[in-house]
Design a protein around this motif. Structure first.
Motif, PDB file in Angstrom:
ATOM      1  N   ARG A 181       0.780  -1.038  -0.038  1.00 12.59           N
ATOM      2  CA  ARG A 181       0.146  -0.064   0.148  1.00 12.59           C
ATOM      3  C   ARG A 181       0.949   1.086   0.085  1.00 12.59           C
ATOM      4  NH1 ARG A 181      -3.356   2.773   4.847  1.00 12.59           N
ATOM      5  NH2 ARG A 181      -4.599   4.224   3.525  1.00 12.59           N
ATOM      6  N   LEU A 182       0.696   2.126  -0.886  1.00 16.97           N
ATOM      7  CA  LEU A 182       1.433   3.063  -0.845  1.00 16.97           C
ATOM      8  C   LEU A 182       0.534   4.672  -0.633  1.00 16.97           C
ATOM      9  CD1 LEU A 182       3.361   2.628  -4.324  1.00 16.97           C
ATOM     10  CD2 LEU A 182       4.127   2.175  -1.768  1.00 16.97           C
ATOM     11  N   LEU A 183       1.002   5.470   0.122  1.00 14.26           N
ATOM     12  CA  LEU A 183       0.294   6.618   0.332  1.00 14.26           C
ATOM     13  C   LEU A 183       0.708   7.772  -0.685  1.00 14.26           C
ATOM     14  CD1 LEU A 183       0.353   6.392   4.089  1.00 14.26           C
ATOM     15  CD2 LEU A 183      -1.636   6.131   2.759  1.00 14.26           C
ATOM     16  N   THR A 184       0.213   8.552  -1.325  1.00 18.66           N
ATOM     17  CA  THR A 184       0.380   9.256  -2.314  1.00 18.66           C
ATOM     18  C   THR A 184       0.947  10.739  -2.103  1.00 18.66           C
ATOM     19  OG1 THR A 184      -1.879  10.317  -2.498  1.00 18.66           O
ATOM     20  CG2 THR A 184      -1.333   8.092  -3.702  1.00 18.66           C
ATOM     21  N   ARG A 185       1.513  11.308  -3.007  1.00 16.11           N
ATOM     22  CA  ARG A 185       2.046  12.847  -2.987  1.00 16.11           C
ATOM     23  C   ARG A 185       0.713  13.711  -2.558  1.00 16.11           C
ATOM     24  NH1 ARG A 185       7.012  14.206  -5.037  1.00 16.11           N
ATOM     25  NH2 ARG A 185       5.914  16.205  -6.223  1.00 16.11           N
ATOM     26  N   PRO A 186      -0.488  13.613  -3.144  1.00 14.88           N
ATOM     27  CA  PRO A 186      -1.503  14.386  -2.684  1.00 14.88           C
ATOM     28  C   PRO A 186      -1.773  14.351  -1.136  1.00 14.88           C
ATOM     29  CG  PRO A 186      -1.935  13.660  -4.757  1.00 14.88           C
ATOM     30  CD  PRO A 186      -0.746  12.943  -4.265  1.00 14.88           C
ATOM     31  N   GLN A 187      -1.447  13.005  -0.817  1.00 21.38           N
ATOM     32  CA  GLN A 187      -1.834  12.633   0.792  1.00 21.38           C
ATOM     33  C   GLN A 187      -1.013  13.440   1.760  1.00 21.38           C
ATOM     34  OE1 GLN A 187      -2.500   8.261   0.048  1.00 21.38           O
ATOM     35  NE2 GLN A 187      -4.115   8.932   1.580  1.00 21.38           N
ATOM     36  N   TRP A 188       0.252  13.807   1.289  1.00 23.00           N
ATOM     37  CA  TRP A 188       1.199  14.407   2.019  1.00 23.00           C
ATOM     38  C   TRP A 188       1.222  15.831   1.818  1.00 23.00           C
ATOM     39  CZ3 TRP A 188       5.694  16.627  -0.152  1.00 23.00           C
ATOM     40  CH2 TRP A 188       6.029  15.803  -1.169  1.00 23.00           C
ATOM     41  N   GLY A 189       0.618  16.137   0.758  1.00 17.56           N
ATOM     42  CA  GLY A 189       0.400  17.731   0.378  1.00 17.56           C
ATOM     43  C   GLY A 189       1.487  18.165  -0.261  1.00 17.56           C
ATOM     44  N   ALA A 190       1.917  17.478  -1.362  1.00 19.78           N
ATOM     45  CA  ALA A 190       3.043  17.994  -2.267  1.00 19.78           C
ATOM     46  C   ALA A 190       2.462  19.222  -3.165  1.00 19.78           C
ATOM     47  CB  ALA A 190       3.822  16.982  -3.161  1.00 19.78           C
ATOM     48  N   ASN A 191       3.161  20.298  -3.007  1.00 20.21           N
ATOM     49  CA  ASN A 191       2.884  21.426  -4.069  1.00 20.21           C
ATOM     50  C   ASN A 191       3.558  21.359  -5.262  1.00 20.21           C
ATOM     51  OD1 ASN A 191       2.319  23.848  -5.211  1.00 20.21           O
ATOM     52  ND2 ASN A 191       3.349  25.087  -3.347  1.00 20.21           N
ATOM     53  N   GLU A 192       2.849  20.795  -6.369  1.00 18.26           N
ATOM     54  CA  GLU A 192       3.709  20.365  -7.446  1.00 18.26           C
ATOM     55  C   GLU A 192       4.426  21.519  -8.014  1.00 18.26           C
ATOM     56  OE1 GLU A 192       4.328  17.735  -7.891  1.00 18.26           O
ATOM     57  OE2 GLU A 192       2.772  16.459  -6.816  1.00 18.26           O
ATOM     58  N   ARG A 193       3.914  22.965  -7.735  1.00 20.85           N
ATOM     59  CA  ARG A 193       4.589  24.203  -8.191  1.00 20.85           C
ATOM     60  C   ARG A 193       5.952  24.461  -7.832  1.00 20.85           C
ATOM     61  NH1 ARG A 193      -0.385  25.721  -6.744  1.00 20.85           N
ATOM     62  NH2 ARG A 193      -1.883  26.455  -8.354  1.00 20.85           N
ATOM     63  N   LEU A 194       6.562  23.574  -6.674  1.00 22.39           N
ATOM     64  CA  LEU A 194       7.948  23.603  -6.336  1.00 22.39           C
ATOM     65  C   LEU A 194       8.711  22.709  -7.181  1.00 22.39           C
ATOM     66  CD1 LEU A 194       7.539  23.156  -2.258  1.00 22.39           C
ATOM     67  CD2 LEU A 194       7.599  25.272  -3.799  1.00 22.39           C
ATOM     68  N   ARG A 195       8.299  21.881  -7.932  1.00 20.97           N
ATOM     69  CA  ARG A 195       9.267  21.100  -8.776  1.00 20.97           C
ATOM     70  C   ARG A 195      10.054  21.987  -9.874  1.00 20.97           C
ATOM     71  NH1 ARG A 195       5.953  16.231 -11.293  1.00 20.97           N
ATOM     72  NH2 ARG A 195       4.675  18.004 -11.887  1.00 20.97           N
ATOM     73  N   ASN A 196      11.177  21.492 -10.075  1.00 25.12           N
ATOM     74  CA  ASN A 196      12.064  22.130 -10.883  1.00 25.12           C
ATOM     75  C   ASN A 196      12.354  21.411 -12.161  1.00 25.12           C
ATOM     76  OD1 ASN A 196      12.542  24.460  -8.952  1.00 25.12           O
ATOM     77  ND2 ASN A 196      13.801  22.882  -7.961  1.00 25.12           N
TER      78      ASN A 196
END
Length: 379
Positions: A181-196
């Motif tokens: 079972r994998l908990l996702t990036r939205p579940q930890w609140g990743a702000n995708e605007r930070l990606r470079n």
């Protein structure tokens, strides 16, 4: 040489941290600023030896230091929280990193340390040869999902693969080691605007590298998403990496979180093992395991994750493999090294990671992962 924190020109009306326990505090504070459309706030401020002593801050929970040039000989800090000033702690130098030239700026850094809710800081940095020293303070904020039952459920639910059954069909065993079972990036609140930039992908999988984050062991279930948000912000904004460096993060409660973006089933190139990212996946266990034993649940989560990834790519967990270094502080670029398929970060770089008490569990992790591979077979 002792280096103190450069004061920011922000006046404060109260005496700041230390007033209750008698410590002297300068009348200026470090103010964190909120990231746009994000719960995360941060400050990235220069450090000089012009002043020293405790400093008041906006609320923060994570701390790191970055610099250029050679590493300081000593990096110590203490934080001020509800119970007053903490003991002095040593910040561990970060030896994770992307393949040279692929992402990020050439800055050295400490691991980001989770200190819990704090409103003051003091530094003691010694040595010479480093320059452009900066203090990073991060408040990951709180999201309603941090306490969500789905995000805090124990990993025990993933112990056995979920199998669909019907009245006419018997129960079948998977033909490969099952996906945990994998908990996702939205579940930890990743702000995708930070990606470079965008993820890149490896041609194959030869190794699983096991790490620890050296960030503290006394976190709660609800704090884990915030810790991941803080690490993500530190890796992308302070270090300039494309994304969070680790492909996966395992917490002490046995939960497995998707780290770097690009798809957990795909061979996303991480920034976790300098010189060896090109044919591997990086699993980081949240905590510091030099003196604290990893939890049974965390070790089991590493076993399940490693067996799933390795079985998909026809690798044996107990084997060894020849790998070409792309350049680390232990193996020069182009050198071929024979390593365990499941190894610790210290096998490829000059580091204590993943901590002595997690490193000593690796033989058992290899055996258990191989048992799962053999048990479920290879379809």
């Amino acid at each position: 040489m002792t280096t103190g924190l450069l004061a920011l020109p922000t006046a404060v009306a109260d005496p700041g941290p230390g007033a209750r326990d008698g410590s002297r505090v300068e009348a200026s504070a470090i103010r964190l600023r909120a990231d746009p459309r994000s719960p995360v706030s941060a400050a990235d401020v220069p450090v000089t030896d012009a002043t020293s002593g405790p400093r008041r801050t906006s609320p923060y929970s994570m701390l790191g230091l970055t610099w250029r040039g050679t590493d300081p000989t000593s990096l110590r800090f203490r934080s001020h929280g509800r119970e007053g000033w903490s003991a002095w702690r040593t910040a561990e130098v970060l030896e994770d990193g992307p393949t040279p030239g692929t992402e990020g700026r050439p800055r050295r850094a400490t691991q980001p340390v989770w200190v819990g809710p704090s409103d003051g800081v003091q530094l003691d940095v010694r040595g010479s040869g480093h320059r452009d020293l900066r203090l990073v303070l991060i408040d990951p904020g709180v999201l309603p999902s941090d306490d969500d039952v789905q995000a805090t459920a124990p990993a025990a639910a993933a112990q056995r693969p979920a199998l669909r059954t019907t009245a006419s069909k018997p129960r079948k065993r998977p033909k490969a080691s099952p996906k945990p079972r994998l908990l996702t990036r939205p579940q930890w609140g990743a702000n995708e605007r930070l990606r470079n930039g965008r993820p890149t992908y490896n041609a194959g999988l030869r190794q699983v590298h096991v790490h620890h984050t050296a960030s503290g062991n006394d976190y709660t279930r609800a704090q884990v998403p915030a810790i991941l948000r803080g690490m993500y912000r530190y890796h992308t904004k302070s270090l300039g990496w494309f994304d969070l460096g680790y492909n996966f993060v395992v917490d002490r409660f046995g939960r497995t979180w998707v780290g770097r973006s690009g798809g957990p089933t795909r061979l996303v190139r991480g920034a976790h093992t300098l010189g060896f990212n090109h044919s591997s996946v990086g699993i980081a266990v949240l905590g510091n395991f030099e003196r604290t034993r990893p939890s049974r649940r965390a070790v089991t989560a590493v076993v399940r994750l490693a067996s799933w990834k390795l079985d998909r790519h026809r690798r044996d967990a107990t084997g060894r493999v020849a790998v070409r270094s792309e350049g680390s502080d232990r193996y020069r670029a182009g050198k071929r090294v024979r390593l365990h398929v499941v190894d610790g970060h210290r096998d490829t770089n000059q580091t204590a990671c993943p901590g002595e008490l997690l490193y000593e569990r690796l033989p058992g992790i290899r055996r258990r992962a191989q048992w799962r591979i053999d048990h479920y077979g290879r379809g």
